[in-house]
Design an enzyme around this catalytic site. Structure first.
Site, PDB file in Angstrom:
ATOM      1  N   GLY A  51       3.946   3.296  -4.403  1.00 45.43           N
ATOM      2  CA  GLY A  51       4.267   3.963  -5.660  1.00 45.43           C
ATOM      3  C   GLY A  51       4.011   3.085  -6.868  1.00 45.43           C
ATOM      4  N   SER A  95       1.169   2.250  -8.449  1.00 44.69           N
ATOM      5  CA  SER A  95       0.255   2.811  -9.454  1.00 44.69           C
ATOM      6  C   SER A  95       0.940   3.893 -10.273  1.00 44.69           C
ATOM      7  CB  SER A  95      -0.997   3.385  -8.790  1.00 44.69           C
ATOM      8  OG  SER A  95      -1.787   2.353  -8.253  1.00 44.69           O
ATOM      9  N   ARG A 108      -4.204  12.812 -10.131  1.00 46.50           N
ATOM     10  CA  ARG A 108      -2.766  12.640 -10.271  1.00 46.50           C
ATOM     11  C   ARG A 108      -2.360  12.406 -11.730  1.00 46.50           C
ATOM     12  NH1 ARG A 108      -1.592   8.066  -7.352  1.00 46.50           N
ATOM     13  NH2 ARG A 108      -1.869   6.870  -9.250  1.00 46.50           N
ATOM     14  N   ARG A 109      -3.100  11.568 -12.418  1.00 43.68           N
ATOM     15  CA  ARG A 109      -2.699  11.275 -13.800  1.00 43.68           C
ATOM     16  C   ARG A 109      -3.240  12.305 -14.773  1.00 43.68           C
ATOM     17  NH1 ARG A 109      -6.537   7.352 -12.847  1.00 43.68           N
ATOM     18  NH2 ARG A 109      -8.271   7.415 -14.283  1.00 43.68           N
ATOM     19  N   GLU A 115     -14.279   1.898 -16.378  1.00 43.79           N
ATOM     20  CA  GLU A 115     -14.515   1.320 -15.061  1.00 43.79           C
ATOM     21  C   GLU A 115     -15.151  -0.053 -15.220  1.00 43.79           C
ATOM     22  OE1 GLU A 115     -16.834   4.199 -12.948  1.00 43.79           O
ATOM     23  OE2 GLU A 115     -15.156   5.607 -12.813  1.00 43.79           O
ATOM     24  N   ALA A 156       0.847  -1.199   0.000  1.00 42.49           N
ATOM     25  CA  ALA A 156       0.000   0.000   0.000  1.00 42.49           C
ATOM     26  C   ALA A 156       0.878   1.243   0.000  1.00 42.49           C
ATOM     27  CB  ALA A 156      -0.911  -0.008   1.226  1.00 42.49           C
ATOM     28  N   THR A 176     -10.691  -0.900 -11.553  1.00 41.44           N
ATOM     29  CA  THR A 176     -11.509  -1.957 -10.968  1.00 41.44           C
ATOM     30  C   THR A 176     -12.180  -1.524  -9.668  1.00 41.44           C
ATOM     31  OG1 THR A 176      -9.629  -2.889  -9.759  1.00 41.44           O
ATOM     32  CG2 THR A 176     -10.052  -3.755 -11.987  1.00 41.44           C
ATOM     33  N   HIS A 197      -6.476   9.373  -7.617  1.00 38.80           N
ATOM     34  CA  HIS A 197      -5.832   8.711  -8.759  1.00 38.80           C
ATOM     35  C   HIS A 197      -6.119   9.467 -10.058  1.00 38.80           C
ATOM     36  CE1 HIS A 197      -4.181   4.627  -7.636  1.00 38.80           C
ATOM     37  NE2 HIS A 197      -4.561   5.121  -6.474  1.00 38.80           N
TER      38      HIS A 197
END
Length: 175
Positions: free
Chosen positions: A16, A18, A55-56, A65, A13, A37, A52
């Site tokens: 880094g 991802s 961030r991207r 999804e 967890a 997911t 998430h």
């Protein structure tokens, strides 16, 4: 730039993993597909999903999804000129178990697909076997199923990397 191949990215967890997977896909020069997911089961999970996404960024990524039908989504989305990031196999496994599906059957189905996939697929997964033994039978069953899933996927893909503290340790690199 070397060509991206299907890769399993393991880590704990907040290790880094991802971010590392996102960089692999983004650096490929291919169309970027983010196959999520996770489900918005509560406010905290909704915040994680938003983190998430933010961030991207939103440019250049197509988000799909799919909490259960992973192979079906990969069949639709992974094609020539595309690279797919699956984030993550751990939540997919949880979703399968919660839905009463057989994780071993689904894992075999995934590895059969990976054996014929024409696009690179980067899969993020938690390495959950490094900590304490879970207290409950359900926790132990999940930990064991996650370990088996990681092993079968790792045996199938040409590259496996373990990420700790944001740093990659390559475990397998085949061409």
């Amino acid at each position: 730039m070397t060509a991206l191949v299907s890769t399993l990215v393991l880590g704990g967890a907040r290790s880094g993993k991802s971010v590392f997977g996102e960089k692999l896909v983004a650096g490929s020069g291919l169309t970027k597909i983010y196959l999520a997911t996770a489900t918005r089961s509560d406010d905290e999970m909704a915040e994680r999903i938003a983190h998430h996404r933010n961030r991207r960024g939103f440019s250049g990524w197509t988000t799909v999804e799919e909490p259960l039908a992973l192979v079906d989504a990969l069949t639709r989305e992974a094609g020539r000129g595309r690279a797919v990031l699956v984030d993550c196999l751990t939540l997919w496994l949880f979703n399968l178990m919660e839905a009463g599906r057989d994780p071993e059957v689904e894992a075999k189905r995934l590895t059969r697909y990976l054996g014929v996939a024409t696009a690179p697929i980067v899969m993020v997964s938690n390495e959950v076997g490094l900590g304490l033994v879970p207290e409950t039978p359900l926790g132990r069953a999940f930990r064991d199923a996650q370990g088996r899933l990681n092993q079968i996927v790792a045996a199938t893909v040409p590259q496996v990397v373990f990420v700790a503290a944001g740093l990659p340790l390559w475990l397998k690199q085949e061409n």
